[in-house]
Write an enzyme that holds these catalytic residues in place. Sequence first.
Site, PDB file in Angstrom:
ATOM      1  N   LYS A  72       0.780  -1.226   0.027  1.00 29.40           N
ATOM      2  CA  LYS A  72       0.126   0.057   0.031  1.00 29.40           C
ATOM      3  C   LYS A  72       0.800   1.327   0.129  1.00 29.40           C
ATOM      4  O   LYS A  72       0.377   2.179  -0.524  1.00 29.40           O
ATOM      5  CB  LYS A  72      -0.991  -0.027   1.174  1.00 29.40           C
ATOM      6  CG  LYS A  72      -1.984  -1.143   1.135  1.00 29.40           C
ATOM      7  CD  LYS A  72      -2.863  -1.022   2.228  1.00 29.40           C
ATOM      8  CE  LYS A  72      -4.085  -1.838   2.217  1.00 29.40           C
ATOM      9  NZ  LYS A  72      -5.193  -1.836   3.323  1.00 29.40           N
ATOM     10  N   ASP A 109     -10.437   2.377   1.335  1.00 31.24           N
ATOM     11  CA  ASP A 109     -10.878   1.738   2.767  1.00 31.24           C
ATOM     12  C   ASP A 109     -11.319   3.081   3.415  1.00 31.24           C
ATOM     13  O   ASP A 109     -12.305   2.649   4.390  1.00 31.24           O
ATOM     14  CB  ASP A 109      -9.439   1.578   3.537  1.00 31.24           C
ATOM     15  CG  ASP A 109      -8.815   0.044   2.988  1.00 31.24           C
ATOM     16  OD1 ASP A 109      -9.658  -0.735   2.463  1.00 31.24           O
ATOM     17  OD2 ASP A 109      -7.530  -0.109   2.866  1.00 31.24           O
TER      18      ASP A 109
END
Length: 279
Positions: A72, A109
């Site tokens: 990420k 997210d």
Amino acid sequence: MPTRATDGRRAAVLGSPIAHSLSPVLHRAAYDAAGLTDWSYDSFDVDEAALPGFLDGLGPEWAGLSLTMPLKRAVIPLLDEISDTAASVDAVNTLVLTEDGRRLGDNTDIPGMVAALREHGIEQVDSAAVLGAGATASSALAALARICTGEVVAYVRSEARAAEMRQWGERLDVEVRTADWADAAEALRAPLVIATTPAGTTDALAGAVPERPATLFDVLYDPWPTELAARWSMFGGAVVSGLDLLVHQAVLQFEQMTGRAPGPLDAMRHAGEKALAAR
């Protein structure tokens, strides 16, 4: 290196390890529900060292990638553009590949957390508690920046972690106070509790659930329910699960990669529940 499997569009989830990922189940269910019969979604075990070569080898049939740990943050220098949301937490979980070959990074997210809470009737809270201080905790703070009007108390195990959470609070414009993990039972009285810790970490807190708990957002989904979530439900509190988060962030990925909205939320959730029940 991925090879072209169909004449249609391709997407995949990357990470290491990756075998546990539910993303293929969710996205394939979405393609089926949307009638995208020429789309495919796979998984590849890719670590930080292999990521640049993997991206360079992608052909024009590729529409996008879902990214999990440890990629990420590692992907950011390899992108042409990053959204403000992703930049706010230095984490990209969604990579969209444009027709002209550009790589666009985003983080679903954070809005996924907000959407999961909204689905359970949580639009705004005046305070909240966060259990843990890892990468998911920073995303939780970013989500709380959108819905929490007052103080967030983060319960952590070390002063180093406490300092990190306070820094994230300053960066995200969230009023963060830190407290020692030994006092984590106090967190359970907050209007919203977000548990971001690994499996088993909050089990010892289950016995401290108050008689009238408010809302627990436990980001775990396997195994489920956690002891804390089970106890919370038993006392009548609202529980938002990690599967809720996973599905909502995946819906946003589907929409970005395919250009179709709204994504088939119910079909994706059903597929996720079925897959977890089979484990």
